[in-house]
Structure formats: structure tokens, C-alpha cells
Design an enzyme around this catalytic site. Structure first.
Site, short mmCIF file in Angstrom:
data_model
loop_
_atom_site.label_atom_id
_atom_site.label_comp_id
_atom_site.label_asym_id
_atom_site.label_seq_id
_atom_site.Cartn_x
_atom_site.Cartn_y
_atom_site.Cartn_z
N GLY A 154 3.15 6.27 8.16
CA GLY A 154 4.52 6.55 7.72
C GLY A 154 5.48 5.46 8.16
N ASN A 155 5.11 4.71 9.22
CA ASN A 155 5.91 3.57 9.65
C ASN A 155 5.72 2.36 8.73
OD1 ASN A 155 5.76 4.63 12.92
ND2 ASN A 155 7.62 3.61 12.21
N SER A 156 4.66 2.38 7.93
CA SER A 156 4.33 1.24 7.09
C SER A 156 5.52 0.81 6.24
CB SER A 156 3.16 1.57 6.18
OG SER A 156 1.97 1.73 6.92
N HIS A 212 0.81 -1.22 0.00
CA HIS A 212 0.00 0.00 0.00
C HIS A 212 0.85 1.27 0.00
CE1 HIS A 212 0.43 -0.21 4.53
NE2 HIS A 212 0.47 1.10 4.37
N GLY A 216 -7.88 -26.99 -3.40
CA GLY A 216 -9.18 -27.06 -4.05
C GLY A 216 -10.26 -27.63 -3.16
N VAL A 217 -10.30 -27.16 -1.90
CA VAL A 217 -11.34 -27.60 -0.97
C VAL A 217 -11.94 -26.40 -0.26
CG1 VAL A 217 -10.39 -29.89 -0.52
CG2 VAL A 217 -9.62 -27.96 0.87
N ASP A 244 0.11 -7.67 1.52
CA ASP A 244 0.53 -6.27 1.58
C ASP A 244 2.05 -6.14 1.62
OD1 ASP A 244 0.13 -3.56 1.54
OD2 ASP A 244 -0.05 -3.36 3.72
#
Length: 472
Positions: free
Chosen positions: A217-219, A116, A272-273, A146
Site C-alpha cells: 500500500g506504500n507503493s 504495478h 548495441g554491445v 516500475d
């Protein structure tokens, strides 16, 4: 006589001082606050970067027009905007900036951050600890977790090393470094408050919770242990909370980053379950001693589980000797496995244990399925598609489920201000089931302006939530 007493007193004090001090010498006692985080901060700071991005907003966008192109309502060109309708003009294009953090992981210039932070960016600039700046190239992204990988051309870089998030215990000291609110190289400290947190952001939720101060801003910045190893990537905060932040565990991130370096994309294993947790009633019915494992509610025809002979009603308890206690355990285990890998699945069928081998396929691409389908937004800002079996399969829903899938959300709309996102399934409006686009549109038309609309959404196999709107 006095000398005698002094000698006795001295002997007693020496004996007392020679006794072990439990708080200092007992290895099992609590390790208290480190004397200083200064050396650790000095050691790792060169590996932490500030990330600045820009993207072009065509025509200013709806939010831009509302605020006259200024983030706080100012407008140096009010005359242009006032005259625009008379001359059939639109507001000028503008550049939108954002800030984030990241950290260097190799001498080649690879940098890890959040998806992001750099999403839709036209320009990505990296600022090192010594304020030197570099243009970065986006190598690859993984929106589901992310995570993103970018690269710069620079020399004498100081990469950080990954540590083990699984070996990091709750209560352990951690340090976060990043650029909160654009304040570069900010160091905060705290502890691991919890592990395995589920925030409802996707099928691979497994966040580390920390009370080390994390802000916008820490992201993308690192969460480090006291050895200076990255055990998490800071990614989220609770808007209404204080002292609560979340990080992507390093054990989850490293496999994804390796794939991004090698192939610039991420492929996940797929069985596929459709599954659900084992309840007490199911455990009793299938003669299972404990309410552990996952119940197979659906097997998709032609997919790996079907080819391996897994059936509806089977209860999966182990994958490659790893105990499966919940649906989340299975999702994380299979999702972190490689495409083409063969896994051993131990299951219970008719009260007896059975082992089958499943060769995993590539997980269907949700983004491919949820784009391009329908034009136009509804009055709330949603773009919807009627659910069908193919979409249900791609998104991991039961094949016979009904509802309307969120394909896109209009920027600046009521919908964009909620937590609803692509792939969520609209089930009801004001307790009226929604199964067709026509029925949904008709209900909205019948609702008076200003009327309350309560939309019931489903995310994944279990998460259900309600969002309220006012009919525009």
C-alpha cells in the site's frame, strides 16, 4: 571566607559552561534524532495521495473459481457455482481492487506512482489528503523501472519537489508517507540504510534501501529528506524481512517522468554491445592497471557501437568523463541518456587509450518482442519461445545463447507464484539443457506426476537462479 569560595566556585562554573559542547557545536559531529517530524509531515501531507484501482476479471479467473469468488473462501452464491457445470455456465465477471500511493508533482495534476499499482486497471481513483476524490487518467508507464504517471483535474494542488538522491548519504534521515494496508496518510521515519541495491528486477536496478517502515500500500509514495524533498519512490519490500524497504532514486525517476509528460512513453539510449565486468585476468591480458571498466564481448552489427568503430575486446573506462567501473555503470549511464545523443567513449585497445564518439539509438522494445509469439501454456503455467538471435539482441543476451524465453505466465499457475517473469531465459531442467520447445515438452512428458522439476533460469547478462516445481 565563604563569600570568597563562592566567588571562586562561580568563576569555575562559568568557565566550564563556556567551553564548547562538541555534540552540539562541532559541525562534524553526528546529527542525532530530530526533535519532531510533525512540521515536515504537516508540510508534505497535502502532496501525498491514496490510489485505488479496479480491473475486471473475466469469468472470475482461476483463483476466483478456487476461492468461490471471495478473498477468504466465503461464497454467497455457492448454488450458482455448483450448478454452473451442468448448465455450461462460467462464474460471473468480477472486479478486483488494489491500493497504492502516489504524490503530486505539478499544479496541472500530474501524479507519480508505481506501474504495478495501476497496471491493467480499468479505473483509477485518487483520494487527496482532505478525502476529496478524483478519477485519474493514465498518462504513461515505464514497466522496466516500475514508474507510472497519472493525472487528475483538480485545483489548488500542493505539489512536492524532487531532491537529489545522489547527494543523499547513507545514514541520512528520511520520511515515508503513504497508505500501507489502506491506512491513508501514514507517516514513518528511518534512515537511508544503503544505496545502489540490486534486486534482480531489471537492468536499471539502483534502489535506495531504507528502514523507514514500508508495507503493501506504500507503493508509489514518496521517500523524503528532512527538507521535504522527494529523494525516492517507495516500490518494494522483502517478504521475509522486517524493516527493509526499497525506493527508486529520484535522480533515475525524474528523467523518466519528464519523458512521460512530454511523449507519454520512455525511450532509452542504446549502444548495441554485450558487455561484462573486467576480471583480474582480463586486466592483465589487456594491460589495464586496475580491474575497472567493462569488456566488450559482442558488438551488434549495424548498431551505434559498430558504426562508431568499437570492437570486441575493447575495454570501456569512461563515458562523457564519467568513470565506468562495472557493467551496471554502463547500463545506467547509457540507459539514462537520450536517443540521438552523442556520447564520448574512452576505451582501451591493445594497451592504448582511444576516444570514439557514439550516437545513441533507441533501445529495442522488449515488450514488443516478447508478446504474441506462441499460444498455450505448459503444465507449469509458462508460455515459452525458442531463443533466436533476434530475440537475444532485443533482450540484451549474447547472440549465440540458447534456451527458451518466458513470453507469458498464466495467472494462478505454479509459475505465477514464483519470481520468474517475462524475458527470463530457461536454460536447464534438472541439469538437462533446454534448447527447443519440443525437447522441453518431451522432458516434461517423461516426468512422473509429483516429480520434482528444478528449472534453471538466466536473467540479463549475469543473474542465474533456480526454481523448483512439482509436476502436476
Amino acid at each position: 571566607m565563604r563569600l570568597k569560595y563562592k566567588i571562586i566556585f562561580t568563576i569555575i562554573m562559568v568557565c566550564l559552561l563556556s567551553l564548547p559542547v562538541m555534540a552540539k557545536t562541532n559541525q562534524n559531529t553526528t546529527r542525532m534524532v530530530p526533535v519532531s517530524f510533525a512540521e515536515l509531515a504537516k508540510q508534505v501531507r497535502p502532496g501525498v495521495v491514496n490510489i485505488q484501482t479496479q480491473k475486471l476479471i473475466k469469468g472470475g479467473g482461476r483463483v476466483f473459481k478456487h476461492f468461490f469468488g471471495q478473498p477468504f473462501g466465503g461464497n454467497p452464491n455457492q448454488l450458482d457455482d455448483f450448478l454452473a457445470p451442468f448448465f455450461n455456465q462460467m462464474p460471473k465477471d468480477r472486479k478486483e481492487s488494489s491500493l497504492g500511493s502516489g504524490f503530486i508533482i505539478s499544479d496541472e495534476g500530474y501524479i507519480v506512482t508505481n506501474n504495478h499499482v495501476i497496471k491493467d486497471a480499468d479505473q483509477v481513483k485518487v483520494i487527496l489528503h482532505d478525502n476529496t476524490e478524483y478519477e485519474a487518467t493514465i498518462i504513461g508507464t515505464d514497466p522496466i523501472t516500475d514508474l507510472a504517471l497519472i493525472k487528475i483535474k483538480a485545483k489548488n494542488l500542493v505539489p512536492l519537489k524532487f531532491g537529489s538522491s545522489s547527494e543523499t548519504e547513507v545514514g541520512s534521515w528520511v520520511v515515508a508517507i503513504g497508505s500501507p494496508f489502506g491506512l491513508e496518510q501514514t507517516v514513518t521515519a528511518g534512515i537511508v540504510s544503503a544505496k545502489g541495491r540490486i534486486l534482480g528486477s531489471g537492468p536499471y536496478d539502483d534502489f535506495i534501501q531504507t528502514d523507514a517502515s514500508i508495507n503493501p500500500g506504500n507503493s508509489g509514495g514518496p521517500l523524503l529528506n528532512l527538507d521535504g524533498e522527494v529523494i525516492g519512490i517507495n516500490t518494494a519490500i522483502v517478504k521475509s524481512g522486517q524493516g527493509i524497504g526499497f525506493a527508486i532514486p529520484s535522480d533515475l525517476a525524474t528523467g523518466i517522468i519528464d519523458q512521460l509528460i512530454e511523449q507519454k512513453t520512455v525511450s532509452r539510449g542504446w549502444m548495441g554491445v554485450a558487455i561484462q565486468n573486467v576480471t583480474k585476468e582480463l586486466a592483465k591480458y589487456y594491460d589495464i592497471k586496475e580491474t575497472k571498466g567493462v569488456y566488450v564481448a559482442k558488438v551488434f552489427e549495424g548498431d551505434p557501437a559498430d558504426k562508431a568503430g568499437i570492437r570486441i575486446g575493447d575495454v570501456i573506462i569512461l563515458i562523457n568523463d564519467k568513470q565506468i567501473d562495472s557493467s551496471r555503470d554502463l547500463t545506467l549511464t547509457i540507459g539514462s541518456s537520450s536517443v540521438g545523443e552523442t556520447v564520448k567513449v574512452k576505451l582501451i585497445r591493445d594497451g592504448k587509450e582511444k576516444v570514439v564518439k557514439v550516437k545513441l539509438a533507441k533501445r529495442p522494445d522488449q515488450d514488443t518482442e516478447t508478446k504474441e509469439i506462441i499460444d498455450g501454456y505448459d503444465p507449469l503455467g509458462f508460455r515459452l519461445k525458442q531463443m533466436d538471435s533476434d530475440i537475444a539482441k532485443k533482450l540484451g543476451f549474447p547472440e549465440d545463447i540458447r534456451g527458451l524465453v518466458v513470453i507469458d505466465i498464466e495467472s494462478g499457475s505454479q509459475a505465477s507464484k514464483t519470481d520468474v517473469r517475462q524475458g527470463d531465459l530457461l536454460i536447464e531442467v534438472n541439469r538437462h539443457k533446454m534448447t527447443t520447445i519440443e525437447g522441453y515438452g518431451k522432458y516434461l512428458d517423461q516426468t512422473n506426476k509429483g516429480g520434482v522439476l528444478q528449472l534453471l533460469f538466466r536473467r540479463g547478462n549475469s543473474h542465474v537462479f533456480v526454481v523448483s516445481f512439482e509436476k502436476p
